[in-house]
Motif scaffolding. Structure first.
Motif, PDB file in Angstrom:
ATOM      1  N   HIS A 113       0.801  -1.176  -0.057  1.00 49.23           N
ATOM      2  CA  HIS A 113       0.129   0.034   0.183  1.00 49.23           C
ATOM      3  C   HIS A 113       0.947   1.175   0.061  1.00 49.23           C
ATOM      4  O   HIS A 113       1.789   1.159   0.825  1.00 49.23           O
ATOM      5  CB  HIS A 113      -0.752  -0.054   1.486  1.00 49.23           C
ATOM      6  CG  HIS A 113      -2.025   0.788   1.219  1.00 49.23           C
ATOM      7  ND1 HIS A 113      -1.901   2.385   1.288  1.00 49.23           N
ATOM      8  CD2 HIS A 113      -3.499   0.668   0.820  1.00 49.23           C
ATOM      9  CE1 HIS A 113      -3.019   3.109   1.003  1.00 49.23           C
ATOM     10  NE2 HIS A 113      -4.095   1.910   0.789  1.00 49.23           N
ATOM     11  N   ALA A 115       0.391   3.950   1.260  1.00 45.81           N
ATOM     12  CA  ALA A 115       0.489   4.895   2.458  1.00 45.81           C
ATOM     13  C   ALA A 115       1.643   4.305   3.367  1.00 45.81           C
ATOM     14  O   ALA A 115       1.918   4.830   4.342  1.00 45.81           O
ATOM     15  CB  ALA A 115      -0.966   4.662   3.293  1.00 45.81           C
ATOM     16  N   ALA A 161      -4.364   0.555  12.472  1.00 43.41           N
ATOM     17  CA  ALA A 161      -5.086   1.694  13.040  1.00 43.41           C
ATOM     18  C   ALA A 161      -5.662   2.576  11.908  1.00 43.41           C
ATOM     19  O   ALA A 161      -6.701   3.205  12.159  1.00 43.41           O
ATOM     20  CB  ALA A 161      -3.886   2.475  13.791  1.00 43.41           C
ATOM     21  N   ALA A 162      -4.875   2.514  10.741  1.00 41.99           N
ATOM     22  CA  ALA A 162      -5.692   3.429   9.724  1.00 41.99           C
ATOM     23  C   ALA A 162      -6.383   2.553   8.500  1.00 41.99           C
ATOM     24  O   ALA A 162      -6.901   3.154   7.758  1.00 41.99           O
ATOM     25  CB  ALA A 162      -4.387   4.008   8.744  1.00 41.99           C
ATOM     26  N   ARG A 163      -6.599   1.351   9.017  1.00 42.93           N
ATOM     27  CA  ARG A 163      -7.568   0.411   8.276  1.00 42.93           C
ATOM     28  C   ARG A 163      -6.942   0.595   6.753  1.00 42.93           C
ATOM     29  O   ARG A 163      -7.558   0.516   5.869  1.00 42.93           O
ATOM     30  CB  ARG A 163      -8.789   0.857   8.410  1.00 42.93           C
ATOM     31  CG  ARG A 163      -9.530   0.487   9.635  1.00 42.93           C
ATOM     32  CD  ARG A 163     -10.842   0.369   9.665  1.00 42.93           C
ATOM     33  NE  ARG A 163     -11.504   0.402  10.620  1.00 42.93           N
ATOM     34  CZ  ARG A 163     -12.879   0.334  11.031  1.00 42.93           C
ATOM     35  NH1 ARG A 163     -13.360  -0.045  10.104  1.00 42.93           N
ATOM     36  NH2 ARG A 163     -13.252   0.358  12.243  1.00 42.93           N
ATOM     37  N   ILE A 164      -5.835  -0.135   6.549  1.00 44.47           N
ATOM     38  CA  ILE A 164      -5.185  -0.304   5.114  1.00 44.47           C
ATOM     39  C   ILE A 164      -5.996  -1.636   4.705  1.00 44.47           C
ATOM     40  O   ILE A 164      -5.948  -2.708   5.361  1.00 44.47           O
ATOM     41  CB  ILE A 164      -3.770  -0.336   5.105  1.00 44.47           C
ATOM     42  CG1 ILE A 164      -3.217   0.964   5.267  1.00 44.47           C
ATOM     43  CG2 ILE A 164      -3.263  -1.009   3.953  1.00 44.47           C
ATOM     44  CD1 ILE A 164      -1.775   1.097   5.364  1.00 44.47           C
ATOM     45  N   PRO A 165      -6.786  -1.399   3.810  1.00 44.45           N
ATOM     46  CA  PRO A 165      -7.661  -2.753   3.396  1.00 44.45           C
ATOM     47  C   PRO A 165      -6.871  -3.970   3.017  1.00 44.45           C
ATOM     48  O   PRO A 165      -6.027  -3.866   2.520  1.00 44.45           O
ATOM     49  CB  PRO A 165      -8.554  -2.389   2.479  1.00 44.45           C
ATOM     50  CG  PRO A 165      -7.905  -1.071   1.651  1.00 44.45           C
ATOM     51  CD  PRO A 165      -7.025  -0.459   2.756  1.00 44.45           C
ATOM     52  N   PRO A 169      -7.448  -3.095  -4.768  1.00 44.41           N
ATOM     53  CA  PRO A 169      -7.886  -1.992  -4.828  1.00 44.41           C
ATOM     54  C   PRO A 169      -8.874  -1.648  -5.816  1.00 44.41           C
ATOM     55  O   PRO A 169      -9.177  -2.225  -6.875  1.00 44.41           O
ATOM     56  CB  PRO A 169      -6.557  -1.118  -5.259  1.00 44.41           C
ATOM     57  CG  PRO A 169      -5.427  -1.877  -5.006  1.00 44.41           C
ATOM     58  CD  PRO A 169      -5.842  -3.352  -5.173  1.00 44.41           C
ATOM     59  N   ASP A 173      -8.165   3.195  -8.398  1.00 42.48           N
ATOM     60  CA  ASP A 173      -6.880   3.179  -7.767  1.00 42.48           C
ATOM     61  C   ASP A 173      -5.820   2.337  -8.266  1.00 42.48           C
ATOM     62  O   ASP A 173      -4.389   2.467  -7.936  1.00 42.48           O
ATOM     63  CB  ASP A 173      -6.994   2.831  -6.196  1.00 42.48           C
ATOM     64  CG  ASP A 173      -7.899   3.672  -5.478  1.00 42.48           C
ATOM     65  OD1 ASP A 173      -7.780   4.818  -5.757  1.00 42.48           O
ATOM     66  OD2 ASP A 173      -8.561   3.433  -4.481  1.00 42.48           O
ATOM     67  N   ARG A 177      -1.363   1.670  -7.626  1.00 45.10           N
ATOM     68  CA  ARG A 177      -1.312   0.516  -6.514  1.00 45.10           C
ATOM     69  C   ARG A 177      -0.613  -0.361  -7.259  1.00 45.10           C
ATOM     70  O   ARG A 177       0.375  -1.261  -6.705  1.00 45.10           O
ATOM     71  CB  ARG A 177      -2.421  -0.060  -5.909  1.00 45.10           C
ATOM     72  CG  ARG A 177      -3.478   1.118  -5.325  1.00 45.10           C
ATOM     73  CD  ARG A 177      -2.718   1.519  -4.028  1.00 45.10           C
ATOM     74  NE  ARG A 177      -3.501   2.545  -3.509  1.00 45.10           N
ATOM     75  CZ  ARG A 177      -4.416   2.702  -2.802  1.00 45.10           C
ATOM     76  NH1 ARG A 177      -4.927   1.422  -2.238  1.00 45.10           N
ATOM     77  NH2 ARG A 177      -5.029   3.815  -2.473  1.00 45.10           N
TER      78      ARG A 177
ATOM     79  N   TYR B   5     -11.793   9.251  10.384  1.00 48.59           N
ATOM     80  CA  TYR B   5     -10.532   9.917  10.123  1.00 48.59           C
ATOM     81  C   TYR B   5     -10.714  11.546  10.160  1.00 48.59           C
ATOM     82  O   TYR B   5     -11.787  11.989   9.703  1.00 48.59           O
ATOM     83  CB  TYR B   5     -10.206   9.574   8.712  1.00 48.59           C
ATOM     84  CG  TYR B   5     -10.043   8.016   8.396  1.00 48.59           C
ATOM     85  CD1 TYR B   5      -8.769   7.511   8.438  1.00 48.59           C
ATOM     86  CD2 TYR B   5     -11.152   7.322   8.130  1.00 48.59           C
ATOM     87  CE1 TYR B   5      -8.702   6.120   8.213  1.00 48.59           C
ATOM     88  CE2 TYR B   5     -10.992   5.766   7.883  1.00 48.59           C
ATOM     89  CZ  TYR B   5      -9.881   5.343   8.043  1.00 48.59           C
ATOM     90  OH  TYR B   5      -9.661   3.973   7.777  1.00 48.59           O
ATOM     91  N   LEU B  90      -8.845   2.970   4.880  1.00 54.95           N
ATOM     92  CA  LEU B  90      -8.020   3.966   4.503  1.00 54.95           C
ATOM     93  C   LEU B  90      -8.182   4.263   3.038  1.00 54.95           C
ATOM     94  O   LEU B  90      -7.999   5.542   2.718  1.00 54.95           O
ATOM     95  CB  LEU B  90      -6.596   3.624   4.652  1.00 54.95           C
ATOM     96  CG  LEU B  90      -5.660   4.864   4.260  1.00 54.95           C
ATOM     97  CD1 LEU B  90      -5.727   5.962   5.371  1.00 54.95           C
ATOM     98  CD2 LEU B  90      -4.088   4.212   4.468  1.00 54.95           C
ATOM     99  N   ASP B  91      -8.297   3.220   2.175  1.00 51.58           N
ATOM    100  CA  ASP B  91      -8.668   3.664   0.871  1.00 51.58           C
ATOM    101  C   ASP B  91      -9.604   4.619   0.473  1.00 51.58           C
ATOM    102  O   ASP B  91      -9.623   5.457  -0.361  1.00 51.58           O
ATOM    103  CB  ASP B  91      -8.874   2.472  -0.167  1.00 51.58           C
ATOM    104  CG  ASP B  91      -7.539   1.590  -0.406  1.00 51.58           C
ATOM    105  OD1 ASP B  91      -6.492   2.137   0.037  1.00 51.58           O
ATOM    106  OD2 ASP B  91      -7.489   0.405  -0.924  1.00 51.58           O
ATOM    107  N   PRO B 112      -6.295   8.584  11.282  1.00 52.90           N
ATOM    108  CA  PRO B 112      -7.295   7.833  11.819  1.00 52.90           C
ATOM    109  C   PRO B 112      -7.530   8.343  13.246  1.00 52.90           C
ATOM    110  O   PRO B 112      -6.779   8.557  13.890  1.00 52.90           O
ATOM    111  CB  PRO B 112      -6.926   6.389  11.837  1.00 52.90           C
ATOM    112  CG  PRO B 112      -5.494   6.440  11.767  1.00 52.90           C
ATOM    113  CD  PRO B 112      -5.174   7.583  10.977  1.00 52.90           C
TER     114      PRO B 112
END
Lengths: 400, 116
Positions: A113, A115, A161-165, A169, A173, A177, B5, B90-91, B112
């Motif tokens: 990802h 990010a 924490a940020a929920r990277i899936p 994609p 996206d 990616r 977020y 996040l996406d 987040p």
């Protein structure tokens, strides 16, 4: 029948990424997946040594790891864990993906990802998809194991924490990616092909894993010619593997025994390059693949064609490393003096291949003393043992 | 289970000074973006901040309360406003951030919130 340790090792290596990927999908938690997969592998080694291999070792590992994960979640009593338990009692849905339904592909897109920092992407892929140990990854990056562990912990915390899936994609996206995923696959391949870990010059299982991942990316996006280019590049490079070493010494391309190259890989690679050419949408991997197609076509490399392709690559993806490789082709077409001028203009002092290329050009021009100094610099910077051996032999030859 | 977020807009140096018609166009772009976030049900809260020279820093970690004129961080970068949104992952948040960045012509940081 008991299983040999080599068999067990091979299966465990091959199945690790699949087990982790299946568990990440099921439990939505990288740490739980990683830990349960690790525990299942330990149990597998003990059990299989005693009882022999089960009929379906991969399925056995997934089931065992799944049970371990459930045990762990039950031991924990937080509400979060109880929610996870509730979620996992419903059978995992198979979220169809069209032509390619592969949890490892989802895992690689998660690990790659954008990010995440680039070095974290490669490290995560090597850890979770390929199953290298922390020590192996740390050695590959030439950092302390604790540093690498911290880097991976931080990346995993961000995923959570940020929920990277965990998934492929969205179409919008995908192009951006995909380039990140392709870059990581190429790095995994190179980590195998130019191994810098320990005393092994080559790690075939990393090359094989990278090729497998490249195939998956191509299946996912067959209309994107770069995925074909990447697969062709890896196949054509990997095809030369059996002829690359003489004992512990690297053999340069021009001196390799071509009868030892892997013919089916070359045929498949050439076929893919031809398909790419028809589409006329050249890109970085396609051009590199075409260069390797020229090298593997006929009894000797056509250096004029190689040089023309490097000129094209300098337009698509200019970099000092590409310019260095272009200079190698230039030496064959216009001679070592012209190439040396080009090489000396590049700012690549920390890069061993820059010194090795200079050394070779100086040697061919008869400047033995300067060549020896350049070989010494290259040897000091080279990580791969077979390459060091090759450079040491050349150094001896210019010292007379 | 959606995640919240914060999308914060960062400026480097002072507030960008724009001619009135460009300013108006930007207001409209941000307004349209806000509406899109609301229509999608992702809206929680948003706001623009006054320039940083209107900030006061309060420090009550010691024996007495100390007030200081100006922002806490002495950096060139400063936050100009923010959106709080909900997204599945996040996406999805990054797609909103990309639209928001375009609308307000600024860089957007995506972070987040702690979940409960």
């Amino acid at each position: 029948m008991t299983a040999s340790d080599e068999d067990i090792e091979r299966i465990v290596r091959a199945e690790y990424g699949r087990v982790v990927a299946t568990l990440v999908r099921r439990f939505s938690d990288v740490d739980i997946a990683e830990e349960a997969a690790g525990e299942a592998l330990v149990v597998a080694v003990q059990t299989w040594r005693r009882d022999g291999l089960p009929p379906n070792p991969g399925g056995w590992l997934v089931t065992t790891a799944g049970n371990r994960a459930i045990d762990r979640i039950r031991r924990e009593s937080t509400r979060d864990a109880r929610q996870k338990e509730a979620a996992m009692l419903t059978p995992p849905d198979s979220d169809p993906l069209g032509a390619v339904d592969d949890d490892r592909l989802r895992l690689i897109f998660m690990c790659c990802h954008p990010a995440l920092a680039v070095e974290a992407r490669v490290a995560l892929t090597l850890r979770l998809v390929v199953g290298l140990s922390m020590a192996e990854i740390a050695a590959a990056f030439v950092v302390e194991e604790t540093t690498m562990a911290q880097r991976l912990t931080r990346a995993k915390r961000k995923i959570k924490a940020a929920r990277i899936p965990f998934g492929v994609p969205f179409a919008s996206d995908l192009p951006s990616r995909l380039s990140s995923a392709m870059a990581v696959v190429y790095l995994v391949f190179n980590q195998g092909y130019f191994a810098t870990t320990g005393d092994v010059p080559l790690r075939g299982e990393l090359c094989a894993e990278a090729i497998r991942l490249a195939r998956l990316l191509r299946q996912l996006l067959p209309d994107e010619p770069e995925t074909s280019g990447l697969l062709a590049l890896l196949l054509l490079t990997d095809a030369r593997r059996p002829a690359r070493f003489e004992g512990t010494t690297l053999v340069p391309l021009a001196e390799q025994d071509r009868t030892r190259w892997i013919r089916p890989s070359i045929d498949e690679g050439h076929d893919l390059v031809r398909q790419c050419l028809k589409l006329q949408r050249p890109g970085y991997y396609q051009i590199l693949a075409a260069i390797n197609a020229v090298h593997t076509d006929g009894p000797a490399s056509d250096w004029r064609q190689v040089l023309a392709l490097y000129d094209q690559l300098m337009v698509v993806a200019p970099s000092p490393v590409v310019a260095l490789n272009r200079a190698v082709a230039l030496a064959e077409v216009e001679g070592p003096a012209a190439a040396l001028t080009a090489v000396d203009a590049l700012d690549l002092v920390p890069y061993h291949a820059w010194h090795a290329t200079r050394a070779d050009l100086l040697r061919r021009l008869g400047h033995d003393r300067d060549a020896a100094a350049a070989y010494e610099s290259a040897i000091a910077l080279a990580d791969n043992p077979a390459e060091r051996d090759f450079l040491t032999t050349r150094l001896a030859s210019v010292r007379g | 289970m959606a995640q919240q977020y914060m999308l914060s807009v960062w400026h480097v140096g002072g507030y960008p000074e724009l001619p009135p018609d460009e300013m108006q166009a930007q207001f409209e772009a941000v307004g349209a973006f806000n509406q899109e976030v609301m229509d999608a049900g992702a809206w929680v809260f948003a706001g623009g901040l006054m320039p940083r020279d209107t900030a006061t820093t309060v420090d009550n970690t010691g024996a007495e309360t100390i007030l200081a004129d100006g922002p806490f961080a002495e950096t060139k970068e400063h936050i100009g406003g923010f959106w709080v949104i909900t997204a599945e992952n996040l996406d999805e948040a990054l797609r909103w951030a990309a639209k928001g960045s375009k609308a307000c012509a600024g860089k957007v940081e995506v972070r987040p919130f702690q979940s409960e």
